[in-house]
Design a protein around this motif. Structure first.
Motif, PDB file in Angstrom:
ATOM      1  N   PHE A   1       0.863  -1.181   0.000  1.00 45.52           N
ATOM      2  CA  PHE A   1       0.000   0.000   0.000  1.00 45.52           C
ATOM      3  C   PHE A   1       0.895   1.225   0.000  1.00 45.52           C
ATOM      4  N   PRO A   2       0.543   2.301  -0.733  1.00 47.96           N
ATOM      5  CA  PRO A   2       1.436   3.453  -0.862  1.00 47.96           C
ATOM      6  C   PRO A   2       1.961   3.955   0.485  1.00 47.96           C
ATOM      7  N   ARG A   3       3.232   4.243   0.513  1.00 45.78           N
ATOM      8  CA  ARG A   3       3.912   4.644   1.745  1.00 45.78           C
ATOM      9  C   ARG A   3       3.270   5.893   2.356  1.00 45.78           C
ATOM     10  N   GLY A   4       2.881   5.777   3.632  1.00 45.99           N
ATOM     11  CA  GLY A   4       2.324   6.916   4.341  1.00 45.99           C
ATOM     12  C   GLY A   4       0.854   7.156   4.107  1.00 45.99           C
ATOM     13  N   HIS A   5       0.205   6.354   3.252  1.00 50.73           N
ATOM     14  CA  HIS A   5      -1.246   6.436   3.089  1.00 50.73           C
ATOM     15  C   HIS A   5      -1.914   5.616   4.195  1.00 50.73           C
ATOM     16  N   PHE A   6      -3.206   5.853   4.409  1.00 48.09           N
ATOM     17  CA  PHE A   6      -3.940   5.143   5.451  1.00 48.09           C
ATOM     18  C   PHE A   6      -5.157   4.439   4.860  1.00 48.09           C
ATOM     19  N   ALA A   7      -5.549   3.315   5.487  1.00 46.43           N
ATOM     20  CA  ALA A   7      -6.725   2.562   5.054  1.00 46.43           C
ATOM     21  C   ALA A   7      -7.453   2.021   6.278  1.00 46.43           C
ATOM     22  N   ILE A   8      -8.771   2.092   6.235  1.00 42.92           N
ATOM     23  CA  ILE A   8      -9.588   1.660   7.367  1.00 42.92           C
ATOM     24  C   ILE A   8     -10.990   1.387   6.866  1.00 42.92           C
ATOM     25  N   ARG A   9     -11.789   0.696   7.632  1.00 43.97           N
ATOM     26  CA  ARG A   9     -13.198   0.517   7.344  1.00 43.97           C
ATOM     27  C   ARG A   9     -13.944   0.377   8.662  1.00 43.97           C
ATOM     28  N   SER A  10     -15.213   0.770   8.653  1.00 44.28           N
ATOM     29  CA  SER A  10     -16.083   0.547   9.795  1.00 44.28           C
ATOM     30  C   SER A  10     -16.614  -0.885   9.736  1.00 44.28           C
ATOM     31  N   GLY A  11     -16.839  -1.492  10.904  1.00 47.71           N
ATOM     32  CA  GLY A  11     -17.331  -2.861  10.952  1.00 47.71           C
ATOM     33  C   GLY A  11     -16.211  -3.868  10.876  1.00 47.71           C
ATOM     34  N   PRO A  12     -16.495  -5.104  10.405  1.00 42.26           N
ATOM     35  CA  PRO A  12     -15.461  -6.138  10.351  1.00 42.26           C
ATOM     36  C   PRO A  12     -14.318  -5.741   9.422  1.00 42.26           C
ATOM     37  N   MET A  13     -13.117  -5.678   9.961  1.00 43.94           N
ATOM     38  CA  MET A  13     -11.955  -5.301   9.154  1.00 43.94           C
ATOM     39  C   MET A  13     -10.959  -6.454   9.023  1.00 43.94           C
ATOM     40  N   LEU A  14     -10.764  -7.206  10.100  1.00 44.38           N
ATOM     41  CA  LEU A  14      -9.904  -8.384  10.067  1.00 44.38           C
ATOM     42  C   LEU A  14     -10.709  -9.595  10.528  1.00 44.38           C
ATOM     43  N   ALA A  15     -10.281 -10.761  10.092  1.00 44.32           N
ATOM     44  CA  ALA A  15     -11.050 -11.979  10.335  1.00 44.32           C
ATOM     45  C   ALA A  15     -10.720 -12.610  11.682  1.00 44.32           C
ATOM     46  N   ALA A  16     -11.642 -13.464  12.147  1.00 47.60           N
ATOM     47  CA  ALA A  16     -11.330 -14.369  13.245  1.00 47.60           C
ATOM     48  C   ALA A  16     -10.293 -15.370  12.748  1.00 47.60           C
ATOM     49  N   SER A  17      -9.389 -15.751  13.628  1.00 43.04           N
ATOM     50  CA  SER A  17      -8.370 -16.745  13.293  1.00 43.04           C
ATOM     51  C   SER A  17      -8.509 -17.926  14.235  1.00 43.04           C
ATOM     52  N   ASP A  18      -8.888 -19.068  13.688  1.00 47.83           N
ATOM     53  CA  ASP A  18      -9.052 -20.285  14.480  1.00 47.83           C
ATOM     54  C   ASP A  18      -8.166 -21.392  13.921  1.00 47.83           C
ATOM     55  N   SER A  19      -7.784 -22.317  14.783  1.00 50.20           N
ATOM     56  CA  SER A  19      -7.010 -23.486  14.368  1.00 50.20           C
ATOM     57  C   SER A  19      -7.860 -24.740  14.547  1.00 50.20           C
ATOM     58  N   TRP A  20      -7.601 -25.724  13.735  1.00 47.35           N
ATOM     59  CA  TRP A  20      -8.326 -26.987  13.855  1.00 47.35           C
ATOM     60  C   TRP A  20      -7.404 -28.148  13.504  1.00 47.35           C
ATOM     61  N   GLU A  21      -7.784 -29.323  13.979  1.00 44.59           N
ATOM     62  CA  GLU A  21      -7.048 -30.522  13.588  1.00 44.59           C
ATOM     63  C   GLU A  21      -7.990 -31.727  13.610  1.00 44.59           C
ATOM     64  N   VAL A  22      -7.726 -32.653  12.712  1.00 45.10           N
ATOM     65  CA  VAL A  22      -8.467 -33.911  12.655  1.00 45.10           C
ATOM     66  C   VAL A  22      -7.465 -35.045  12.568  1.00 45.10           C
ATOM     67  N   THR A  23      -7.621 -36.023  13.445  1.00 44.12           N
ATOM     68  CA  THR A  23      -6.827 -37.242  13.346  1.00 44.12           C
ATOM     69  C   THR A  23      -7.747 -38.356  12.862  1.00 44.12           C
ATOM     70  N   PHE A  24      -7.471 -38.855  11.663  1.00 40.10           N
ATOM     71  CA  PHE A  24      -8.238 -39.968  11.102  1.00 40.10           C
ATOM     72  C   PHE A  24      -7.559 -41.276  11.508  1.00 40.10           C
ATOM     73  N   LYS A  25      -8.336 -42.174  12.110  1.00 43.14           N
ATOM     74  CA  LYS A  25      -7.783 -43.410  12.659  1.00 43.14           C
ATOM     75  C   LYS A  25      -8.410 -44.630  11.989  1.00 43.14           C
ATOM     76  N   GLY A  26      -7.545 -45.512  11.481  1.00 38.89           N
ATOM     77  CA  GLY A  26      -7.993 -46.760  10.869  1.00 38.89           C
ATOM     78  C   GLY A  26      -7.086 -47.894  11.290  1.00 38.89           C
ATOM     79  N   THR A  27      -7.044 -48.947  10.475  1.00 38.24           N
ATOM     80  CA  THR A  27      -6.181 -50.080  10.808  1.00 38.24           C
ATOM     81  C   THR A  27      -4.891 -50.093  10.005  1.00 38.24           C
ATOM     82  N   GLY A  28      -4.856 -49.365   8.895  1.00 37.52           N
ATOM     83  CA  GLY A  28      -3.650 -49.356   8.099  1.00 37.52           C
ATOM     84  C   GLY A  28      -3.329 -50.731   7.543  1.00 37.52           C
ATOM     85  N   GLY A  29      -2.045 -50.925   7.208  1.00 32.72           N
ATOM     86  CA  GLY A  29      -1.636 -52.229   6.714  1.00 32.72           C
ATOM     87  C   GLY A  29      -0.681 -52.145   5.546  1.00 32.72           C
ATOM     88  N   HIS A  30      -0.603 -53.233   4.796  1.00 32.39           N
ATOM     89  CA  HIS A  30       0.320 -53.329   3.671  1.00 32.39           C
ATOM     90  C   HIS A  30      -0.231 -52.544   2.478  1.00 32.39           C
TER      91      HIS A  30
END
Length: 396
Positions: A170-199
């Protein structure tokens, strides 16, 4: 009431540049900002500002009362921490600490707020109180949340609170803003899939969690495309997959771990993403004869700018650089910021200051090993803070 411009603070340029580069050379990561907070505290004290230390381990709050009576108090926040990243720049003030780097500009954010504090302390011609909030651990560990939990706003009551971040591209020294939602929620997730595996030659003799995990990864984007309303921006991304061993590619592993991030702007979409990811993971796992262990971690909430304070921030930016260099309705950004925790408690606004576009040498994005904050905008950011204080506290 006169306004402040970068030219008015030109006499601070050399000192601010030296402070910023010193902090850049000695980066400190989350809750370890001992040297940085010591610099901040010593500078504030030398300018006659009351200093409080210890919130969130390394947090610093400087309190300055105007020379005119007034009950209103505002908070101005800057983050201080660096990232776990090996710097690739070769200038003389590059990081001296292996695998730590100011790759997001918090060295500049700290310095800009120090510049404003010095100027305001020398001429506190306002009515009320300013709290200069220097916060640790923005990068992932939620230092803002910790400061709040440890009594930030009970000890330093703020009627409003403001933040600022640099924006490469963004141009040096310029400013940017908005009313309302400006940045997002940041969440983490993980899934462990479990089976029997094999050859690997006989997958029919077991249940293959890698096949299930692959279907899940593809199906994630169906949540975005078919469950989230098209008017609501959201992101689901996979950032880590772990399964099996490199030396045994003929073995189907019994477990596959998939980790990623979720971004959203509203509580409704956030709830939807959490629920649907679990349903999709469980359903696909069951269809493949496997089980799914699903976890969703809510980290940073969406950053919501209040309308009234956004208007004040726009006016402060316009006084600083001219209205033609202020974008008052910039598009939302899917990145996240823990200043959102402060905006959940107090009305306020968060603004972006341009760090330079490609033609200005500012094309390296934040979190890049080649990133550097532009010293040219130090006085611009400091002047913005000064104008904001005078707008908020100009009258008793």
């Amino acid at each position: 009431m006169s306004h402040c411009t970068p030219d008015l603070l030109a006499g601070q340029q050399a000192e601010l540049t030296a402070i910023r580069r010193d902090i850049h050379r000695h980066p400190e990561t989350a809750f370890e900002e001992e040297r940085t907070s010591q610099i901040v505290a010593e500078k504030l004290q030398s300018w006659g500002i009351e200093v409080h230390r210890g919130l969130a381990t390394t947090g610093v709050v400087g309190t300055l009362k105007g020379k005119r009576p007034g009950q209103k108090a505002i908070g101005l926040r800057a983050d201080m921490d660096a990232l776990h990243l090996q710097e690739k720049n070769e200038f003389e003030y590059a990081s001296s600490i292996p695998n730590k780097m100011h790759a997001c500009g918090h060295d500049g954010h700290t310095t800009m707020l120090l510049g404003a504090a010095r100027h305001l302390a020398a001429a506190p011609d306002f009515a009320g109180t300013v709290h200069f909030i220097f916060q640790p651990a923005e990068e992932g560990l939620g230092g803002a949340r910790v400061m709040i939990e440890e009594g930030l706003f009970e000890r330093f009551n703020c009627d409003t609170v403001y933040g600022m971040h640099n924006m490469p591209g963004f141009p040096r020294g310029h400013f940017a803003i908005r009313s309302g939602p400006m940045l997002a929620a940041s969440d983490s997730w993980e899934v462990t899939f479990k089976g029997t595996g094999g050859h690997g030659a006989m997958p029919y003799r077991g249940t293959d969690p890698t096949f299930v995990a692959g279907q899940f990864i593809v199906a994630l984007q169906g949540i975005i495309g078919r469950n989230v309303p098209p008017t609501q921006a959201s992101v689901l991304s996979v950032g880590h997959i772990a399964a099996g061993t490199a030396g045994s590619p003929n073995v189907i592993p019994s477990e596959v771990l998939v980790r990623g991030t979720a971004r959203s702007f509203t509580p409704e979409v956030r709830d939807l993403l959490e629920r649907r990811m679990g349903e999709v993971a469980t359903g696909i796992a069951q269809a493949g004869g496997c089980a799914a262990d699903y976890k969703y971690l809510r980290r940073y909430p969406p950053l919501i700018n209040a309308a009234e304070q956004t208007t004040v921030a726009v006016e402060a930016a316009a006084l600083t650089v001219g209205r033609d260099k202020v974008e008052p309705n910039t598009p939302p950004v899917t990145g996240a910021e823990d200043f959102a925790f402060m905006l959940e408690k107090k009305p306020g606004a968060y603004i972006m200051i341009g760090n330079g576009g490609p033609d200005e040498g500012g094309c390296h994005n934040v979190h890049s090993p080649l990133y550097d904050f532009s010293d040219a905008i130090l006085t611009t950011g400091a002047a913005y803070w000064v104008n904001l204080v005078r707008l908020e506290l100009g009258d008793a």
